[in-house]
Design a protein around this motif. Structure first.
Motif, mmCIF file in Angstrom:
data_model
loop_
_atom_site.group_PDB
_atom_site.id
_atom_site.type_symbol
_atom_site.label_atom_id
_atom_site.label_comp_id
_atom_site.label_asym_id
_atom_site.label_seq_id
_atom_site.Cartn_x
_atom_site.Cartn_y
_atom_site.Cartn_z
ATOM 1 N N THR A 1 0.903 40.316 33.525
ATOM 2 C CA THR A 1 1.248 40.152 31.887
ATOM 3 C C THR A 1 -0.136 38.602 31.194
ATOM 4 O O THR A 1 0.197 38.134 32.576
ATOM 5 C CB THR A 1 2.575 39.704 31.418
ATOM 6 N N TYR A 2 0.136 38.653 30.421
ATOM 7 C CA TYR A 2 -1.573 37.814 30.038
ATOM 8 C C TYR A 2 -0.686 36.140 29.521
ATOM 9 O O TYR A 2 -1.622 35.063 29.882
ATOM 10 C CB TYR A 2 -1.588 37.948 28.421
ATOM 11 N N LEU A 3 1.014 36.630 29.442
ATOM 12 C CA LEU A 3 1.796 35.067 29.578
ATOM 13 C C LEU A 3 1.968 34.349 30.873
ATOM 14 O O LEU A 3 2.318 35.247 31.850
ATOM 15 C CB LEU A 3 2.733 35.471 28.643
ATOM 16 N N GLN A 4 2.147 33.070 31.105
ATOM 17 C CA GLN A 4 2.325 32.856 32.287
ATOM 18 C C GLN A 4 3.246 31.824 32.224
ATOM 19 O O GLN A 4 4.155 31.837 31.468
ATOM 20 C CB GLN A 4 1.510 32.369 31.577
ATOM 21 N N PRO A 5 4.071 31.078 33.047
ATOM 22 C CA PRO A 5 5.732 30.550 33.152
ATOM 23 C C PRO A 5 5.287 29.724 32.646
ATOM 24 O O PRO A 5 4.486 28.934 32.537
ATOM 25 C CB PRO A 5 5.880 30.757 34.186
ATOM 26 N N GLY A 6 6.214 29.220 31.838
ATOM 27 C CA GLY A 6 6.933 28.444 30.641
ATOM 28 C C GLY A 6 6.286 27.945 29.303
ATOM 29 O O GLY A 6 5.673 27.183 28.600
ATOM 30 N N ASP A 7 4.918 29.514 29.050
ATOM 31 C CA ASP A 7 4.009 29.153 28.459
ATOM 32 C C ASP A 7 5.079 28.866 26.714
ATOM 33 O O ASP A 7 6.453 29.415 26.698
ATOM 34 C CB ASP A 7 3.859 30.850 27.656
ATOM 35 N N ALA B 1 10.446 39.800 24.204
ATOM 36 C CA ALA B 1 9.816 38.871 26.180
ATOM 37 C C ALA B 1 10.755 38.401 26.589
ATOM 38 O O ALA B 1 10.445 38.935 28.298
ATOM 39 C CB ALA B 1 8.700 38.165 25.339
ATOM 40 N N GLY B 2 11.812 37.942 26.170
ATOM 41 C CA GLY B 2 12.222 37.407 26.805
ATOM 42 C C GLY B 2 13.392 38.291 27.444
ATOM 43 O O GLY B 2 13.985 37.752 29.289
ATOM 44 N N ALA B 3 13.496 39.474 27.307
ATOM 45 C CA ALA B 3 14.774 40.399 27.583
ATOM 46 C C ALA B 3 13.989 40.941 28.736
ATOM 47 O O ALA B 3 13.844 41.340 30.042
ATOM 48 C CB ALA B 3 15.043 41.219 26.417
ATOM 49 N N ARG B 4 12.642 41.368 28.432
ATOM 50 C CA ARG B 4 11.882 41.917 29.828
ATOM 51 C C ARG B 4 11.491 40.958 30.551
ATOM 52 O O ARG B 4 11.428 41.486 31.653
ATOM 53 C CB ARG B 4 10.802 42.506 28.608
ATOM 54 N N LEU C 1 9.490 34.227 32.931
ATOM 55 C CA LEU C 1 8.928 33.348 33.000
ATOM 56 C C LEU C 1 9.067 32.375 31.832
ATOM 57 O O LEU C 1 8.754 31.774 31.898
ATOM 58 C CB LEU C 1 8.139 34.194 31.615
ATOM 59 N N GLY C 2 10.418 32.772 31.272
ATOM 60 C CA GLY C 2 10.677 31.292 31.040
ATOM 61 C C GLY C 2 10.014 30.840 29.760
ATOM 62 O O GLY C 2 9.989 29.918 28.769
ATOM 63 N N LEU C 3 9.530 31.805 28.550
ATOM 64 C CA LEU C 3 9.217 31.690 27.128
ATOM 65 C C LEU C 3 9.685 30.740 26.217
ATOM 66 O O LEU C 3 10.594 30.744 26.145
ATOM 67 C CB LEU C 3 8.202 33.184 26.836
#
Length: 216
Positions: A4-10, A47-50, A54-56
């Motif tokens: 994903t484009y998103l990273q842990p802690g984003d 996003a949080g459920a999937r 990642l802890g977004l």
């Protein structure tokens, strides 16, 4: 895990006008109520459920009625001060709406100047990753063909900026046009601008797909 484009802690900022704002609590902006019940809240929920790993963190700073100039004017307190690592922007339809509703004209060149200024300020201060969402309209009153002629050049600006700033582009205008070709456009945006619940769902799913978090 899916890439994903998103990273842990984003820390993800979603900002723009009323389409993003949609029901958020301005008095408790960083509470669960601060995300609203439009596409921004749906994005955060799914996003949080999937990808809970990642802890977004998500922030909604949409403000109804905002043009690009207005977004630029509040960019420091409502964007840079939050120190987001991902910045998602959806703005432009009010630059068109105000032209026809009140005679307040923002040229395409001015639109690009304001949009570029907010991206440059974020890049210089934070160097975040960007998600740029195309503004869109559907042929439902008060939207007229003249709106489309005014908005199309702004959509091309967003596409060009997405390429220039290495941003993820959410092709919302084509997405809504395709959806409206299958059914009445009012099903997706009740006044041609503001999405219905189905429209917010459509936009949220497109946003998630663009960053690699589509439903499997």
């Amino acid at each position: 895990m899916t890439t994903t484009y998103l990273q842990p802690g984003d820390r993800v900022l979603l900002t723009g006008d009323s389409i993003t704002e949609w029901g958020r609590d301005h008095d408790q902006p960083d509470s669960p109520w601060g995300l609203g019940h439009g596409y921004a809240g749906i994005v955060a929920a799914l996003a949080g459920a999937r990808r809970p790993d990642l802890g977004l963190t998500f922030h909604n700073r949409g403000v109804g009625g905002d043009t690009t100039r207005m977004l630029r004017d509040r960019w420091h307190p409502d964007a840079l001060a939050l120190e987001p690592t991902v910045v998602s922007v959806l703005v432009g339809v009010n630059d068109t709406w105000r032209r026809f509703g009140s005679g307040d004209v923002t040229t395409t060149a001015e639109y690009e100047e304001h949009y570029r200024a907010i991206l440059d300020a974020a890049r210089e201060r934070l160097d975040p990753r960007f998600v740029l969402v195309e503004p869109f309209v559907l042929p439902v009153p008060p939207v007229s063909p003249a709106w489309r002629e005014d908005l199309d050049p702004r959509i091309h600006v967003v596409r060009r900026l997405a390429a220039e700033y290495d941003a993820v582009l959410v092709p919302a205008d084509g997405l809504f046009a395709a959806a409206a070709s299958r059914t009445a456009p009012e099903r997706w945006a009740f006044d041609g601008v503001h999405p219905t619940p189905a429209g917010h769902g459509l936009l949220a799913e497109a946003w998630l797909a663009a960053v690699g978090l589509a439903a499997r």
